[in-house]
Design an enzyme around this catalytic site. Structure first.
Site, PDB file in Angstrom:
ATOM      1  N   GLY A   8      38.982  43.348  34.036  1.00  0.00           N
ATOM      2  CA  GLY A   8      40.734  44.008  33.893  1.00  0.00           C
ATOM      3  C   GLY A   8      41.218  43.037  33.961  1.00  0.00           C
ATOM      4  O   GLY A   8      42.575  42.724  33.999  1.00  0.00           O
ATOM      5  N   ASP A  36      44.287  50.916  43.700  1.00  0.00           N
ATOM      6  CA  ASP A  36      44.917  52.933  43.742  1.00  0.00           C
ATOM      7  C   ASP A  36      44.619  53.041  44.795  1.00  0.00           C
ATOM      8  O   ASP A  36      44.893  52.724  45.522  1.00  0.00           O
ATOM      9  CB  ASP A  36      44.021  53.038  42.580  1.00  0.00           C
ATOM     10  CG  ASP A  36      44.040  54.413  41.898  1.00  0.00           C
ATOM     11  OD1 ASP A  36      45.872  53.834  42.177  1.00  0.00           O
ATOM     12  OD2 ASP A  36      43.972  54.835  41.105  1.00  0.00           O
ATOM     13  N   LYS A  85      49.336  50.283  43.060  1.00  0.00           N
ATOM     14  CA  LYS A  85      49.475  51.836  43.273  1.00  0.00           C
ATOM     15  C   LYS A  85      49.638  52.159  44.753  1.00  0.00           C
ATOM     16  O   LYS A  85      48.460  53.221  44.926  1.00  0.00           O
ATOM     17  CB  LYS A  85      49.342  52.646  42.260  1.00  0.00           C
ATOM     18  CG  LYS A  85      48.644  51.914  40.721  1.00  0.00           C
ATOM     19  CD  LYS A  85      48.091  52.815  39.751  1.00  0.00           C
ATOM     20  CE  LYS A  85      48.313  53.402  38.264  1.00  0.00           C
ATOM     21  NZ  LYS A  85      47.122  53.700  37.620  1.00  0.00           N
ATOM     22  N   PHE A  98      48.551  56.838  34.128  1.00  0.00           N
ATOM     23  CA  PHE A  98      47.833  55.818  34.322  1.00  0.00           C
ATOM     24  C   PHE A  98      48.691  54.932  33.107  1.00  0.00           C
ATOM     25  O   PHE A  98      49.160  55.103  31.977  1.00  0.00           O
ATOM     26  CB  PHE A  98      46.334  56.563  33.733  1.00  0.00           C
ATOM     27  CG  PHE A  98      45.360  56.012  32.652  1.00  0.00           C
ATOM     28  CD1 PHE A  98      44.293  55.203  33.774  1.00  0.00           C
ATOM     29  CD2 PHE A  98      45.511  55.773  31.416  1.00  0.00           C
ATOM     30  CE1 PHE A  98      42.869  54.484  33.318  1.00  0.00           C
ATOM     31  CE2 PHE A  98      44.048  54.614  31.074  1.00  0.00           C
ATOM     32  CZ  PHE A  98      43.146  54.568  32.364  1.00  0.00           C
ATOM     33  N   VAL A  99      48.161  53.277  33.063  1.00  0.00           N
ATOM     34  CA  VAL A  99      49.008  52.659  32.410  1.00  0.00           C
ATOM     35  C   VAL A  99      47.488  51.818  31.750  1.00  0.00           C
ATOM     36  O   VAL A  99      46.379  51.186  32.124  1.00  0.00           O
ATOM     37  CB  VAL A  99      49.966  51.885  33.108  1.00  0.00           C
ATOM     38  CG1 VAL A  99      50.416  52.665  33.971  1.00  0.00           C
ATOM     39  CG2 VAL A  99      49.263  51.103  34.504  1.00  0.00           C
ATOM     40  N   ARG A 135      43.489  46.202  26.327  1.00  0.00           N
ATOM     41  CA  ARG A 135      43.392  45.131  27.088  1.00  0.00           C
ATOM     42  C   ARG A 135      44.122  43.372  26.662  1.00  0.00           C
ATOM     43  O   ARG A 135      44.752  42.553  27.493  1.00  0.00           O
ATOM     44  CB  ARG A 135      42.176  44.717  27.586  1.00  0.00           C
ATOM     45  CG  ARG A 135      41.123  45.191  28.328  1.00  0.00           C
ATOM     46  CD  ARG A 135      40.056  44.444  28.948  1.00  0.00           C
ATOM     47  NE  ARG A 135      38.984  45.573  28.797  1.00  0.00           N
ATOM     48  CZ  ARG A 135      38.772  46.072  30.141  1.00  0.00           C
ATOM     49  NH1 ARG A 135      39.263  46.046  31.223  1.00  0.00           N
ATOM     50  NH2 ARG A 135      37.746  46.402  30.215  1.00  0.00           N
TER      51      ARG A 135
HETATM   52  P1  IMP Z   1      40.430  51.719  43.239  1.00  0.00           P
HETATM   53  O1  IMP Z   1      42.001  50.888  43.424  1.00  0.00           O
HETATM   54  O2  IMP Z   1      39.219  51.999  44.190  1.00  0.00           O
HETATM   55  O3  IMP Z   1      40.987  52.880  43.245  1.00  0.00           O
HETATM   56  O4  IMP Z   1      40.649  50.974  41.910  1.00  0.00           O
HETATM   57  C1  IMP Z   1      40.978  51.020  41.110  1.00  0.00           C
HETATM   58  C2  IMP Z   1      40.567  50.447  39.657  1.00  0.00           C
HETATM   59  O5  IMP Z   1      40.349  51.497  39.082  1.00  0.00           O
HETATM   60  C3  IMP Z   1      40.820  49.066  39.264  1.00  0.00           C
HETATM   61  O6  IMP Z   1      39.927  48.227  39.389  1.00  0.00           O
HETATM   62  C4  IMP Z   1      40.746  49.198  37.724  1.00  0.00           C
HETATM   63  O7  IMP Z   1      39.590  49.379  37.073  1.00  0.00           O
HETATM   64  C5  IMP Z   1      41.004  51.176  37.727  1.00  0.00           C
HETATM   65  N1  IMP Z   1      42.408  51.245  37.835  1.00  0.00           N
HETATM   66  C6  IMP Z   1      43.277  52.069  38.426  1.00  0.00           C
HETATM   67  N2  IMP Z   1      44.033  52.371  37.239  1.00  0.00           N
HETATM   68  C7  IMP Z   1      44.815  52.067  36.463  1.00  0.00           C
HETATM   69  C8  IMP Z   1      45.154  52.178  35.190  1.00  0.00           C
HETATM   70  O8  IMP Z   1      46.479  52.872  35.102  1.00  0.00           O
HETATM   71  N3  IMP Z   1      44.896  51.959  34.188  1.00  0.00           N
HETATM   72  C9  IMP Z   1      43.391  51.335  34.139  1.00  0.00           C
HETATM   73  N4  IMP Z   1      42.735  50.791  34.878  1.00  0.00           N
HETATM   74  C10 IMP Z   1      43.047  51.575  36.422  1.00  0.00           C
HETATM   75 MG    MG Z   2      40.121  45.923  38.017  1.00  0.00          MG
END
Ligand code: IMP
Ligand code: MG
Length: 191
Positions: free
Chosen positions: A54, A114, A142, A163-164, A176
């Site tokens: 990403g 997130d 987020k 979700f974006v 992407r």
């Molecule tokens: P977390 O902080 O452990 O919940 O994980 C974050 C990961 O979830 C990011 O590295 C992304 O791969 C994925 N992710 C979170 N929000 C989005 C979104 O809005 N679009 C696409 N991938 C997302």
């Molecule tokens: Mg990522």
């Protein structure tokens, strides 16, 4: 070379409901973060570390915006599917860094934080290797879903809990390559 307009993305653009952050806004913010990093890390030759996939668009633009000597390296992870493991943030390291970070100034570059669970796990892993410093740079924050506090040194944008896609972020590996960040139409999310 100017970027293609939205209409040139044809079938991809047709699945976008709304653009939340334009390509111009993204580029301006990334340049601003690049300038800050160049000032703060002058004389320290930092190592920028990203998680595939990403972060690749952000990392590429950020590297061009940094004007001091830097190095870059990548990790690749895969999440375990069980709920208990997801809650712990435990991930499997599919590809480790090629660079030793002991004694280095490491800047962890993330596309989106997130819950913070994945990043928290990875930061603990990197901290154990005793870098000289370890800081976080994130493009999209987020905050609403955060389960673990993550100290952020450089932040691009706060995003709502939506979700974006675009600018590196995918839905089922698509979108992407869009130069902006947007919301998908419901019919595209059902695919
Ligand atoms: P977390 O902080 O452990 O919940 O994980 C974050 C990961 O979830 C990011 O590295 C992304 O791969 C994925 N992710 C979170 N929000 C989005 C979104 O809005 N679009 C696409 N991938 C997302
Ligand atoms: Mg990522």
């Amino acid at each position: 070379m100017s970027e293609p307009g939205l209409e040139e993305y044809g079938e991809l653009a047709a699945e976008i409901r709304e653009i939340l952050i334009s390509a111009e806004e993204l580029q301006a913010k990334v340049r601003q973060i690049g300038r800050a990093i160049s000032q703060d890390y002058a004389g320290r030759s930092p190592l920028l570390v990203g998680v595939l996939k990403g972060v690749v668009l952000f990392m590429a633009d950020l590297l061009r915006a940094v004007t001091i000597p830097v190095e870059v390296d990548f990790l690749a992870v895969s999440s375990y599917s069980s709920e208990a493991r997801q809650k712990s943030g435990l991930v499997r390291l599919e590809k480790d860094l090629e660079t030793s970070i002991t004694g280095r100034h490491v800047l962890f570059v993330e596309d989106v934080i997130d819950t913070g669970l994945t990043l928290n796990y990875l930061l603990r892993n990197l901290r154990a290797r005793q870098p000289a410093s370890l800081e976080v740079c994130v493009l999209f924050n987020k905050a609403e879903n955060r389960l673990i506090d993550i100290p952020i040194k450089y932040k691009g944008f706060d995003l709502p809990d939506r979700f974006v896609v675009g600018y590196g972020l995918d839905y089922q590996e698509k979108y992407r390559n869009l130069p902006f960040v947007g919301l998908l139409k419901p019919e595209a999310l059902r695919k």
